[in-house]
Every structure is written in C-alpha cells, then in structure tokens.
Design an enzyme around this catalytic site. Structure first.
Site, mmCIF file in Angstrom:
data_model
loop_
_atom_site.group_PDB
_atom_site.id
_atom_site.type_symbol
_atom_site.label_atom_id
_atom_site.label_comp_id
_atom_site.label_asym_id
_atom_site.label_seq_id
_atom_site.Cartn_x
_atom_site.Cartn_y
_atom_site.Cartn_z
ATOM 1 C CG HIS A 352 -0.370 -1.329 -3.825
ATOM 2 N ND1 HIS A 352 -1.256 -1.299 -2.766
ATOM 3 C CD2 HIS A 352 -0.776 -2.342 -4.618
ATOM 4 C CE1 HIS A 352 -2.145 -2.261 -2.912
ATOM 5 N NE2 HIS A 352 -1.872 -2.918 -4.035
ATOM 6 C CE LYS A 539 4.541 5.644 9.312
ATOM 7 N NZ LYS A 539 3.241 5.362 8.721
ATOM 8 N NE ARG A 540 10.459 -2.813 5.337
ATOM 9 C CZ ARG A 540 10.669 -3.914 4.619
ATOM 10 N NH1 ARG A 540 9.812 -4.915 4.662
ATOM 11 N NH2 ARG A 540 11.738 -4.023 3.862
ATOM 12 C CE LYS A 545 6.839 3.429 4.420
ATOM 13 N NZ LYS A 545 5.381 3.435 4.256
ATOM 14 C CB THR A 647 -3.169 0.540 6.062
ATOM 15 O OG1 THR A 647 -1.881 -0.068 5.952
ATOM 16 C CG2 THR A 647 -3.846 0.507 4.709
ATOM 17 C CE LYS A 651 -3.224 -1.812 10.026
ATOM 18 N NZ LYS A 651 -1.896 -2.248 9.543
HETATM 19 C C1 26V Z 1 8.520 -0.046 -3.595
HETATM 20 C C2 26V Z 1 9.559 0.656 -4.140
HETATM 21 C C3 26V Z 1 10.423 -0.028 -5.096
HETATM 22 C C4 26V Z 1 11.344 0.832 -5.874
HETATM 23 C C5 26V Z 1 11.691 2.173 -5.344
HETATM 24 C C6 26V Z 1 10.842 2.792 -4.328
HETATM 25 C C7 26V Z 1 9.767 1.976 -3.753
HETATM 26 C C8 26V Z 1 8.946 2.526 -2.802
HETATM 27 C C9 26V Z 1 7.917 1.812 -2.254
HETATM 28 C C10 26V Z 1 7.711 0.529 -2.662
HETATM 29 C C11 26V Z 1 6.604 -0.264 -2.072
HETATM 30 C C12 26V Z 1 5.497 -0.426 -3.022
HETATM 31 C C13 26V Z 1 4.417 -1.301 -2.594
HETATM 32 C C14 26V Z 1 3.801 -0.935 -1.282
HETATM 33 O O1 26V Z 1 4.007 -1.608 -0.295
HETATM 34 N N1 26V Z 1 3.002 0.102 -1.264
HETATM 35 C C15 26V Z 1 2.220 0.452 -0.086
HETATM 36 O O2 26V Z 1 0.927 -0.088 -0.280
HETATM 37 C C16 26V Z 1 0.067 0.171 0.809
HETATM 38 C C17 26V Z 1 -1.222 -0.539 0.544
HETATM 39 O O3 26V Z 1 -1.839 0.005 -0.573
HETATM 40 C C18 26V Z 1 -0.111 1.668 0.985
HETATM 41 O O4 26V Z 1 -0.926 1.908 2.101
HETATM 42 C C19 26V Z 1 1.235 2.351 1.180
HETATM 43 O O5 26V Z 1 1.085 3.738 1.223
HETATM 44 C C20 26V Z 1 2.176 1.958 0.044
HETATM 45 O O6 26V Z 1 3.490 2.436 0.277
#
Ligand code: 26V
Length: 801
Positions: A352, A539-540, A545, A647, A651
């Site tokens: 992801h 969003k987060r 972002k 996502t 929406k």
């Molecule tokens: C985790 C981390 C951890 C370490 C450093 C940077 C970092 C950046 C992002 C994340 C989140 C990873 C998991 C996540 O929520 N990904 C999201 O998944 C969604 C569903 O597939 C996708 O639409 C988003 O673009 C994606 O950020």
C-alpha cells in the site's frame, strides 16, 4: 425471515415489541441510544437465519474461501449500510416517521467502528462489503481493539488526542462472540528440537506464554442478495487453566493490552514488541481456525490451497507464511516441500505504499525472543531461498538484497513476497513504481507474481446513504437501475448538455453544502456561504499529501485580497479535516498553522467574506459522509509518485466534485476516465520528480529567492503575519527553505496557483461547471470496489460465486 414481504406496519409492531421486551419502555420515552440498540437487535433477528444458512452452505459446498487478513478495518457506522443492503432502509425510515422518531438521531447514536487509521483500513472494510455484495466467499480476519483510532479535539489550535472508547456502554451490537471457535496462541519460551517416538525431529516449546484468542464475528451483509459473510475480530483472554500465572491486576492488564489499542501511527515504523504480538496473535489465531475448518472437509492438507486463500493486507500480517509453515510442519506433520508448496499457493500480498521506510523490519533478537519457533522457520525459509538462488547462479547482490534475514533484521515484505504467489499494488502507477523501484529486485526474480488491482470504493455508502438527494436526482434522470448496477451511471453522459438536469444536480449540491454549512456554523462558529466554492482536503495529515501546499495558496489569496480588496474572485471556503499521528511533530504544526490562519482570515472583515478557512475536528468516516457530498473541489495534491492510490479522490468524484490533482495514484486513472476537460491537473509528473532525484538538482532556496510571490508567502510564516504560531511557523520555514522542501512544494506552487485560477474561471460559468460535475458522476462507476474485489477473486484467489 423473508424480508421481501416485510411491511411497514409489521416493522412498527416488531419494533415496539422489541423495545418493550428489551428496554421495558414505549417509544416516546426511549433515548436515541435505546432506539438504536433496539433497532439493531430487531435487524439481527431479521437476518440471523440468512447468516446461519450462508455459513452452512459454505461448509457444505466445499467452495474455496478467501480470508482477508488485515490489522485494520474501518467500516464506520453499520446501521444504514445494513438496512440498505437488506433492502429495508426506506421502509424503516418511513416506519420511524410514523412513530415520530427522528431517524437521523438514531443513526447518530451508533459509534463509528474506527479500527483503522485511514485508506488502508477503509479499503479493507470496503472489500468486506463488496465480497458479500458480489457473493464471493470471503471472510475478514483482524483484531477487536478495545479502543479505535483516537478522537481528535482541537484546543487552542492544537490537536489533542482522546481515547476512542467505541464499545462504550452499548458494546458492539452487531458482533457475535463465538466461544466454540477459541484457539490458543503461544508466545515467548524456549524451543529445542528433539526426535519423537517415530524418529521425526520435532520442536519442544517450553515455558511459553499461552493466550486464548476469542473470535467475535461481525456480519457483512451483501446488497439485496441474501449473502452474509463474516468479519472475524479476535480478542485476547487469559485461559482459565493458566490463571495462576496472572495473580496481579497488572499482570492481567498486560495481557489485555494486546488488543487494547490500534496503533495510531502511519508515519514511522516502530519495532515495538506489543505491535509484533498483535500481528502474530491475529495471524496465528486466524490460520489455526482456517486449517481446522478445512480439515473438516476430510481433504488432504497439502492441497489446502485449492480451498483456501490467505490475503496479506500490507506487511502487518506478513508473518503468515512462516506461521502457516509452522502449523503444517509442527502441528500437522507435513514434510517441508509439501508444506512450502501449499503455503506459497495459499498466500498473496498487497503493498500500500511505495515509501520503502514503511515496509516492516523486525529486529531479529526481539523476534526470536517473542516467537522462537517461528524465528527458526524463517531462518530455514531464508536459508533455502538463498541456496536455491545461488545454485541457479543468480547474482549474489540480488540475492542479498532480496533475502529475508540480514543485518540482524527480518524483512517482512520479503517474506510475504517469497512466501506467496501474488504481489499487487493499488493503482496502475503505484504498481509500475513497485516494479521499477521499491520492489524492483523481486520483479526481476518473479515477474509473474506482480499484478495491479486499482482500489475502489463502496459506491452505495457514498451515494445512496451519504447523498440521498443526489441519488434521487440520478433516479429521476436515468431510472433506478444504477442502484443495483453502478455501471448504468454512464447513462448520465447523455444529459451533459441538458440544462434542466444540470440545474437539478447543481441544486442538489447546494443542499448538501447547506447541510455542511450548518454543521460548520454549529461546530466552529464560522459562517460560510453556499455560493462560495467549497474546496476540500480531507485525509490523514502527511507531508507527502501536501496540505501545506494548499496552505501556501491560501496565504497567497490572503495577500492578494489585502493588496486589493476588490479582487475579482469567486468566494472560497477551504475546508480541512485531518488527524496527525500523535508523535508526528511536523504534521501537528501544520494543523496548528491551519487553525491560526483560519483565525486570521475568518476574523478579517476587510476580506468581505471572500475567503474562509475551516478545520473540522475529528475527521472520520461519518464526518466524511457529511463532507464529501458537499464538496465542489476535491484536493488530491500529493507529490507525484507518493500517494499509492488514494480513495477519497473516488468518493468526491462520485458525488460530483471537480478534482484538482497531480498525476499521482488513482488520479491518473480518474483523468483517463473523465478526460482532460473534466479534471484540473497541475504540477510535476512522476518522471519530473524522479529526474530531480537522479540529478540531485532541487534547490528550494533558489525558487524562494527568485520568485517574489513564493517569497512573500513563505515569509509570512516568520514575519508575524500569523499570530500564536511562532515556533510552528519557524518549523515550516525551516522545512521549506533550510531542509530543501522534501516534497517539492515550491516547484509545484506556481502551477498549483494557475490551476486554482482555472477552477475559479470554470466555476463562474455555472453551466460548464455543472457539466464537468455531472461527467465526473457519470464516469465514477469505474471505481466501484465490487469490481476491484471481482478482480482479486478471479485473478488472485481463484474463487467461484
Ligand atoms: C505508512 C508509513 C510508515 C513509515 C513511513 C511513511 C509511511 C507512509 C505511509 C504509510 C501508510 C501506509 C499504508 C496506507 O495506509 N496506505 C494507503 O493505502 C490506501 C489504500 O490502498 C491508498 O489509497 C493510499 O494511497 C495509501 O497511502
């Protein structure tokens, strides 16, 4: 119970009876919470037979089942979805109107089920709905956290986190505890190998801590199709026979901690022991149950992959291949090769994020301490992987880069890829980047494992539930067929020049804006006009972002208006919603700045109401249902290559917002669907970004010094323009100038401003705007998670309906 024949009158009788039996009161005295619980209990009665029948059918039919393992599920509220999918939402609304009960109040009495951080967890919940709706046998496997994602409060402009005690006094009305399906999970202890009576070498695991995993099943109801699947969430308990080991409250609490909280961090990977235990606990419990129910069919274990798929959602459940091997070898006596073959064919993995920092790596010492036997198995998998490749003369560097255990760390993505048959990204660009960059070495080794599955959304929630007026307008235009077959939305394209239809949709958007405006007034005190453009970024909060780019543009507009109060612009309301990970300092500073800039702008009468800024606290699924249908502009402005998919972009599109976007993630596929004339694109593309990385030539200070507009905007962080945020302002200035602007905001700023001017111009022509908006709704059917899940089912899991 056949719900087809349920009448409003019967429902009202049933409801009154249930209220009487459960709460011993009559309707007028009941609180919204009592009404909600009663309604939920009644619905449960309505669907229980269907649920039982489904479970029986699946175990009788011997059909293949996919299990979706995810450490997060983020469904939000379930009441309306359940009613809609059972086909009785309108009937219940009418019944409540007759009873003079405010249905909306009852809906709001349900607490959001927020067992997820953001996109990843929401996607998992969407997939549960779509699996049931498409009729595929697919079950979820996760954790039943006592506390979901923290509740966000804004105090003096700062984010404050409060625990989300979602189970509250009502508990989860939908779940069913399944005591007959408990399993035990072992942690810690010492393991050594010993020959048993038959001369087989078996592990002996001494001094282990034994925990009981108790499943709670949450029904996942398909849309009008009599299918109900399970989302199984595990809770931890102390087994009675081990009670003596936990004589103090403190000792008991340490056990309960395992399922106490969802880790709120999606920004930095932390190798915490408790997190590892969470991941292993749900993975082991899930796999044990899967094997047990497979064996009931009387089929041989080495063929389990013919009846079972296990999907690894991000690296969090990536211990699955090793744990599956452990069970097959140690508990069921399979030989290595047979077990490994079954494991690889059972497992599949979704990535992801392209940010390689996000791929989990565990300290080998910690891992060995917590999971001594699984550790041995991982060493063996790694050893066989390395020697196999070496025998085939694979380049030594490539082997080193792809192996699982090295430099004292266990690389979980590597285990998921080596131990499974499929790896997918979540949008076309993302999958390409995985192949050429993040996971390139694996792509060289196993090109056949890689595939793309572009994300999707549950369109029913974002139209029929969140946007009822819009849904009625669609009904009036193209009939109701789209409610069952979303691809019928395409028929709307025939009305792109029909002024009457365009006007109806424009009015519908206004109604949604009015609802949001009322909420804004009530929660923030800020008054906003529905004639303004509602420009939304929710969003987060994450540097990549680029909420800060949005902020830079707002500051530019502020300066423009201060210079020239008569500036000709369509009034704008900038709306933000975002939670920051509790330890993410930069993100929290951005929140503080947005709030202080909001204070500055919203109280400045000289701006004549042309500019407003609103930060809505505690963004979650339910708030999204209020915000999304009210948006005119959808901000999807991540640095190209960084947002795997996104996502919320889907929406917003579905409810008629115009997307303002970089060529990142699924934005690219949205553009491909609607065409260049129906989306506003700006900024560097992925190649331009990568060219900077290759040449090391990005220099933000140069842009700052040479461009007076940029300079003025950036200076306002440190020259006193914004009150009460000195240290945060300085931090932002440093990030942009001293630390060379990691996400290239300053380079994209100029084209972002130009894109915003295109939005302004387009909005002035009501008809053109309405047409773009309608075209977005018409083309949004491409992003239904029903189709995404069908692709998973057909290409990866090989399921039958
Ligand atoms: C985790 C981390 C951890 C370490 C450093 C940077 C970092 C950046 C992002 C994340 C989140 C990873 C998991 C996540 O929520 N990904 C999201 O998944 C969604 C569903 O597939 C996708 O639409 C988003 O673009 C994606 O950020």
């Amino acid at each position: 119970m056949e719900l087809k024949h349920l009448t409003k009158e019967q429902f009202i009788r049933d409801f009154k009876d249930t209220l009487h039996e459960e709460q011993l009161i009559k309707v007028p005295r009941a609180t919204p919470s009592e009404l909600f619980t009663t309604l939920a209990k009644l619905i449960r009665k309505y669907y229980t037979d269907t649920w039982i029948a489904r479970n029986h059918k699946l175990s009788g039919n011997q059909e293949k089942i996919a299990y979706y393992f995810s450490i997060e599920f983020l469904p939000g509220r379930m009441l309306e979805t359940n009613l809609l999918n059972l086909g009785i939402l309108d009937l219940v609304k009418e019944g409540f109107a007759d009873l003079e009960v405010d249905f909306e109040e009852v809906v709001q009495a349900e607490h959001d089920m927020a067992l997820g951080n953001g996109g990843l967890g929401r996607l998992a919940a969407a997939f549960m709905d779509s699996l049931a709706t498409t009729g595929y046998p697919g079950f979820g496997n996760g954790l039943r956290y006592q506390y979901g994602l923290f509740k966000q409060r804004i105090v003096n402009g700062y984010q404050v986190e409060l625990p989300d005690s979602w189970l509250g006094s009502i508990g989860n009305v939908w779940e069913v505890r399944k005591d007959h399906d408990v399993v035990d999970v072992k942690l810690f202890g010492d393991v050594y190998l010993q020959a048993n009576e038959e001369g087989r070498i078996v592990p002996v695991h001494n001094n282990a801590q034994v925990l009981r995993a108790v499943p709670y099943d949450v029904p996942q109801i398909g849309f009008e199709n009599n299918v109900i699947n399970n989302l199984r969430l595990w809770d931890v308990e102390i087994p009675e026979e081990y009670e003596l080991y936990y004589p103090t409250l403190d000792a008991r609490r340490r056990v309960q901690d395992i399922t106490a909280i969802l880790y709120p961090d999606d920004t930095s990977y932390e190798g915490k022991e408790l997190r590892l235990i969470q991941e292993y606990f749900m993975t082991s419990a899930g796999l044990q149950t899967i094997i047990k129910s497979y064996l009931k069919m009387g089929l041989p274990l080495e063929k389990i992959h013919e009846k079972v798929s296990v999907h690894i959602n991000d690296t969090h459940p990536a211990v699955a291949p090793a744990e599956f091997m452990r069970l097959l070898l140690d508990e069921y006596g399979l030989e290595w090769d047979a077990a490994w073959n079954a494991t690889v064919q059972t497992m599949s993995y979704t990535n992801h994020t392209i940010l390689s920092e996000a791929l989990e790596k565990w300290d080998a010492g910690l891992f060995k301490h917590v999971l001594p036997r699984v550790y041995q198995i991982i060493l063996e998998i790694d050893h066989r992987f390395v020697s196999n490749l070496a025998q085939n003369h694979v380049d030594a560097g490539l082997i080193e880069r792809t192996r699982i255990v090295k430099n004292g760390q266990i690389h979980m993505a590597n285990l998921a890829i080596i131990g499974g048959h499929s790896v997918n990204g979540v949008a076309k660009l993302h999958t390409e980047l995985l192949k050429e960059d993040t996971l390139h070495d694996f792509y060289v080794l196993y090109p056949e494992k890689f595939n793309n599955k572009t994300n999707g959304i549950v369109q029913r929630r974002w139209t029929q539930i969140a946007a009822p007026e819009l849904s009625q307008a669609i009904d009036q235009t193209i009939g109701k067929g789209w409610r069952k077959d979303i691809h019928e939305l395409e028929k709307l394209t025939a009305y792109a020049d029909d002024e009457q239809v365009l006007n109806t949709f424009y009015q519908v958007k206004k109604e949604a804006k009015a609802r949001l405006a009322a909420y804004i007034k009530e929660t923030t005190g800020v008054e906003v006009s529905t004639d303004a453009i509602f420009d939304v970024q929710v969003k987060r909060l994450h540097a990549y972002k680029r909420q800060l780019l949005n902020v830079l543009h707002i500051l530019k507009l502020y300066h423009d208006l201060k210079d020239n109060p008569e500036k000709n612009m369509v009034p704008r309301v900038f709306i933000f919603g975002a939670k920051a990970a509790p330890g993410y300092h930069f993100a929290k500073s951005v929140i503080k700045l947005i709030n202080e800039i909001a204070n500055l702008i919203n109280h400045d009468a000289s701006l004549q109401g042309k500019l407003k800024v609103v930060f809505l606290e505690n963004y979650n699924v339910s708030l999204a249902e209020l915000i999304v249908p009210a948006a005119d502009v959808s901000e999807q402005i991540s640095l190209a290559s960084k947002e795997a998919s996104g996502t919320s972009n889907m929406k917003f599109m579905m409810t008629g917002a115009v997307t303002l976007a970089t060529l990142d993630g699924a934005n690219i596929e949205i553009k491909d669907e609607v065409g260049d004339e129906n989306i506003v694109i700006f900024g560097m593309d992925k190649d331009a970004v990568y060219a900077h990385y290759a040449a090391h030539d990005y220099y933000s200070r140069g842009l700052y010094e040479s461009n007076p507009v940029i300079r003025r905007v950036v200076d306002s962080f440190v020259n006193g323009t914004i009150s009460n945020a000195q240290s945060e302002g300085a931090e932002i200035y440093e990030a942009l100038i001293t630390h060379n602007d990691e996400y290239f905001l300053l380079e994209d700023f100029t084209s972002y401003v130009a894109a915003q001017e295109r939005i302004d111009a387009l909005y002035r022509d009501q008809k053109s705007w309405a047409k773009v908006s309608l075209m977005n709704i018409a083309k949004s059917h491409k992003f239904t998670s029903d189709d995404t899940i069908t692709e998973y089912a057909e290409d990866i899991w090989n399921l039958k309906k």
